[in-house]
Design an enzyme around this catalytic site. Structure first.
Site, PDB file in Angstrom:
ATOM      1  N   LYS A   1       3.318  -2.043  -2.911  1.00 54.11           N
ATOM      2  CA  LYS A   1       3.822  -0.692  -2.660  1.00 54.11           C
ATOM      3  C   LYS A   1       4.626  -0.624  -1.365  1.00 54.11           C
ATOM      4  O   LYS A   1       5.675   0.034  -1.305  1.00 54.11           O
ATOM      5  CB  LYS A   1       2.648   0.299  -2.630  1.00 54.11           C
ATOM      6  CG  LYS A   1       1.989   0.481  -3.987  1.00 54.11           C
ATOM      7  CD  LYS A   1       0.682   1.262  -3.905  1.00 54.11           C
ATOM      8  CE  LYS A   1       0.013   1.323  -5.267  1.00 54.11           C
ATOM      9  NZ  LYS A   1      -1.301   2.005  -5.239  1.00 54.11           N
TER      10      LYS A   1
ATOM     11  N   GLN B   1      -6.036   4.461  -1.984  1.00 54.76           N
ATOM     12  CA  GLN B   1      -6.106   3.309  -2.888  1.00 54.76           C
ATOM     13  C   GLN B   1      -7.482   3.236  -3.539  1.00 54.76           C
ATOM     14  O   GLN B   1      -8.507   3.201  -2.856  1.00 54.76           O
ATOM     15  CB  GLN B   1      -5.806   2.014  -2.125  1.00 54.76           C
ATOM     16  CG  GLN B   1      -5.752   0.783  -2.997  1.00 54.76           C
ATOM     17  CD  GLN B   1      -4.620   0.823  -4.019  1.00 54.76           C
ATOM     18  OE1 GLN B   1      -3.510   1.220  -3.697  1.00 54.76           O
ATOM     19  NE2 GLN B   1      -4.911   0.421  -5.238  1.00 54.76           N
TER      20      GLN B   1
ATOM     21  N   ASP C   1       0.178  10.490  -6.340  1.00 50.95           N
ATOM     22  CA  ASP C   1      -0.497   9.768  -7.417  1.00 50.95           C
ATOM     23  C   ASP C   1      -0.725  10.678  -8.626  1.00 50.95           C
ATOM     24  O   ASP C   1      -1.013  10.211  -9.718  1.00 50.95           O
ATOM     25  CB  ASP C   1      -1.842   9.218  -6.941  1.00 50.95           C
ATOM     26  CG  ASP C   1      -1.773   7.733  -6.582  1.00 50.95           C
ATOM     27  OD1 ASP C   1      -0.795   7.072  -7.004  1.00 50.95           O
ATOM     28  OD2 ASP C   1      -2.684   7.242  -5.897  1.00 50.95           O
TER      29      ASP C   1
END
Length: 325
Positions: A86, A130, A153
């Site tokens: 990422k 995460q 997200d």
């Protein structure tokens, strides 16, 4: 008797250049045609190129760029790998990145404190935590603590709820958004198609089912308690799988000419490889390409496009914050 499944937990609508689809050297046994391998790496490069141009236009126009805040708890090897990917993608397109790392034994309040600061930072337009988190932390509560306006997200209950209601969420979850993008680029008709989604996780299976329904598909979701998964799956025009069980879906599970989006990715021991393992999807690739019309490989299929969708959501958040068009 056919066993139950093993236990397991929209915006870029352009037609792809032909180089996004590669012909397999194997012909389908049923019809003599070749199987198209959907090249996620090429699609991701195309998306990132467009995002980089847009971010450069923003920088030249208002002197600003998007920022992504990442919270990493612990030292899981797979999580650190995902973070590196990422960060590299952010650098490629010009998104500033801010990584906040916490130890495995940190408290819930410590995570809240880090997320709160990122929520309030005007230079940060997207915040992700995460996953998975250590077991002593309440994952749902931490995800909910992320500001919905920065939830790139797309996992905040507000965004998932809006998706479930058929309304436009602030952010579409990245993996489902990648799934739709791959199908659209491949030229697959989603509306009226019969689609089977294998898996009902909050990160991918559930939102994928909701998003596909919003595209007017007829969707069946199979999970640990589903009977006769082979029979149900064999009736599907499109199969989307994310259960994390290597090669679970065999060739005889698949309808001839179906399209397969394989979102599973697991390490399997392979002594022939220098690293000692290979990455394998949920669908038995060697058998599937003999049957289906198109499939995403693992690796190199859904993963790169999912990261590109994260970048896209972050840019959209920054444009909203700056009122930049």
């Amino acid at each position: 008797m056919i066993p139950r499944l093993c236990r397991f937990s929209l915006r870029l609508r352009t037609h792809p250049p032909l180089h996004f689809l590669h012909s397999s050297p194997f012909s389908n046994l049923s019809n003599g045609k070749t199987c198209a391998i959907i090249d996620g790496k090429s699609i991701a490069r195309d998306i990132k190129s467009r995002l980089a141009d847009e971010i450069n236009r923003m920088r030249n126009g208002i002197g600003k760029c998007p920022g992504l805040g990442i919270v990493l708890v612990g030292r899981r090897e797979d999580s650190q790998t995902f973070i590196r990917l990422k960060l590299r993608a952010c650098q490629e397109v010009g998104i500033a990145s801010f990584v906040k790392q916490l130890p495995d034994d940190c408290s819930q309040d410590e995570v809240y404190d880090v997320v709160s600061k990122l929520n309030e930072d005007p230079d940060v337009h997207g915040v992700i935590v995460q996953l998975p988190l250590p077991q002593h932390l309440n994952e749902d509560q931490i995800v909910e603590f992320v500001s919905p306006e920065k939830d790139v997200d797309g996992l905040h209950p507000l965004n998932i709820g809006m998706l479930a209601m058929g309304r436009d969420p602030l952010f579409i979850p990245c993996a489902p958004k990648a799934c739709i993008e791959l199908l659209l680029r491949q030229g697959t008709e989603i509306a009226s198609s019969r689609i089977v989604v294998l898996g009902k996780s909050k990160i991918s299976g559930l939102p994928i089912s909701l998003l596909l329904q919003s595209h007017l598909a007829t969707v069946s979701t199979l999970h640990a308690c589903s009977d006769n998964p082979e029979i149900v799956t064999r009736q599907a025009d499109i199969i989307v799988s994310d259960v994390g069980i290597p090669d679970m879906v065999r060739g005889h599970w698949l309808k001839p000419e179906a399209v397969v989006i394989d979102m599973g990715a697991k390490q399997v021991k392979d002594p022939s490889r220098q690293c000692g393992f290979r990455i394998t999807g949920d669908v038995c690739y060697e058998e599937a390409i003999e049957v289906v019309s198109a499939i995403t490989p693992v690796p190199g299929g859904v993963g790169p496009v999912t990261i590109s969708m994260l970048l896209s959501n972050t840019l959209e958040s920054a444009k909203r914050a700056f009122k930049f068009t």
